[in-house]
Design a protein around this motif. Structure first.
Motif, short mmCIF file in Angstrom:
data_model
loop_
_atom_site.label_atom_id
_atom_site.label_comp_id
_atom_site.label_asym_id
_atom_site.label_seq_id
_atom_site.Cartn_x
_atom_site.Cartn_y
_atom_site.Cartn_z
N LEU A 70 0.82 -1.22 0.00
CA LEU A 70 0.00 0.00 0.00
C LEU A 70 0.85 1.27 0.00
O LEU A 70 0.51 2.25 -0.64
CB LEU A 70 -0.94 0.03 1.22
N GLY A 95 1.81 -13.77 1.39
CA GLY A 95 0.64 -13.14 2.02
C GLY A 95 -0.39 -14.20 2.37
O GLY A 95 -1.00 -14.16 3.45
N ILE A 137 -12.41 -8.89 9.02
CA ILE A 137 -11.40 -8.21 8.20
C ILE A 137 -10.42 -9.22 7.59
O ILE A 137 -10.10 -9.18 6.41
CB ILE A 137 -10.60 -7.18 9.04
N THR A 145 -7.55 -11.78 -1.54
CA THR A 145 -6.24 -12.25 -2.01
C THR A 145 -6.36 -13.54 -2.81
O THR A 145 -5.78 -13.68 -3.88
CB THR A 145 -5.30 -12.49 -0.81
N TYR A 157 -4.56 -3.86 -7.52
CA TYR A 157 -4.85 -2.88 -6.45
C TYR A 157 -3.75 -1.84 -6.26
O TYR A 157 -3.96 -0.79 -5.68
CB TYR A 157 -5.20 -3.59 -5.12
N ILE A 161 -6.27 1.00 -5.17
CA ILE A 161 -6.36 1.09 -3.70
C ILE A 161 -5.10 1.76 -3.12
O ILE A 161 -5.19 2.65 -2.28
CB ILE A 161 -6.53 -0.31 -3.07
N TRP A 164 -5.03 5.50 -3.78
CA TRP A 164 -6.04 6.14 -2.92
C TRP A 164 -5.53 6.21 -1.47
O TRP A 164 -5.63 7.25 -0.81
CB TRP A 164 -7.36 5.34 -2.98
N HIS A 188 -13.13 -5.01 2.59
CA HIS A 188 -11.94 -5.23 3.41
C HIS A 188 -11.33 -3.89 3.87
O HIS A 188 -11.02 -3.70 5.04
CB HIS A 188 -10.92 -6.05 2.64
N PHE A 196 -9.67 0.88 13.27
CA PHE A 196 -8.84 1.96 13.85
C PHE A 196 -9.68 2.89 14.73
O PHE A 196 -9.18 3.46 15.69
CB PHE A 196 -8.12 2.74 12.75
#
Ligand code: HEM
Length: 228
Positions: A70, A95, A137, A145, A157, A161, A164, A188, A196
């Motif tokens: 990310l 992953g 999650i 995935t 992504y 993603i 973003w 997700h 959070f």
């Protein structure tokens, strides 16, 4: 630009991050005595050990995976010699393995929390929320995935993603990047941000207090009382 997209991909994540920061400050100032992972080891130990170990050994590499997927731009990865193909193999296999460990750990911890009567009784609403949300999650992350990536291999992504996600932190949020993302990734990412917002009000605060010797020691320390 659709207002709903703006809410989901700009307002919601910023609100979650704001609650995360302000909530921690508030909790630290007003509730330090309850700043704990609230161990239930004294009720049941074996399932806790397996579940907790698997979950924690899985989630740490998964967190590093999120940083590399990310936060690090695709072009930087390419410049470091990590081709599209290499990245994909790493993301899916490495992953996948650590994601599976996290998921199995979370399933064990959830089964324990709901089936052992005294663990369930000792659980607060926040414990249940954290548990179910984490399970959800992690399940959605694995679904995206392993399943979505397989049926929609053209979706990348790191072109949507990830851009973003970085935009939020660079104060250049762009909700339109999320518009055509497959639903599993959307769910997700949204649930990922939701946790959070809950974080400061739950046992998750223990993450910030892990002393390095914590890993090997028993969950609760019993100390002999010295009267003088
Ligand atoms: C905060 C926003 C989040 C975003 C944008 C996000 C994004 C992603 C993406 C794009 C993937 C797919 C990786 C791939 O296919 O290679 C993924 C997978 C995954 N995510 Fe997240 N995630 C977020 C939060 C979380 C959180 C909080 C957790 C855990 C509590 C989590 C756990 C997982 C797991 C277990 C996988 C599958 C295994 C893996 O690829 O590492 N994610 N996530």
């Amino acid at each position: 630009m659709n207002m709903f997209d703006q809410f989901l991909w700009v307002i919601f994540p910023y609100a979650a991050l704001m609650i995360f920061v302000v909530g921690h400050i508030f909790r630290y100032r007003h509730d330090q005595f309850n700043w704990t992972a609230k161990s239930s080891e004294f009720i049941e130990k074996k399932q806790l050990m397996f579940g907790s170990l698997l979950f924690h050994l899985g989630i740490i590499p998964v967190a590093f995976g999120h940083i590399s997927g990310l936060l690090i731009p695709k072009s930087w990865m390419n410049a470091m010699g990590v081709s599209e193909h290499m990245y994909h193999i790493g993301a899916v296999y490495i992953g996948g393995i650590f994601g599976a460990m996290t998921l199995i750990g979370m399933l064990l911890l959830t089964a324990r929390r709901f089936t052992i009567r005294n663990v369930r009784r000792l659980s607060s609403a926040s414990d249940l929320v954290v548990n179910v949300l984490l399970l959800f999650i992690v399940f959605m992350g694995m679904y995206a995935t392993l399943f979505t990536n397989a049926v929609q291999p053209e979706f990348d992504y790191r072109e949507s993603i990830s851009i973003w996600f970085r935009g939020l932190f660079m104060l250049r949020p762009d909700a339109s990047l999320m518009h055509d993302v497959p639903w599993s990734f959307k769910v997700h990412a949204l649930s990922g941000f939701a946790i959070f917002a809950f974080w400061p009000f739950t046992r998750l605060v223990h993450v910030w207090s892990v002393p390095l010797n914590y890993v090997g020691r028993s969950y609760i320390l019993y100390r002999r009382h010295k009267s003088n």
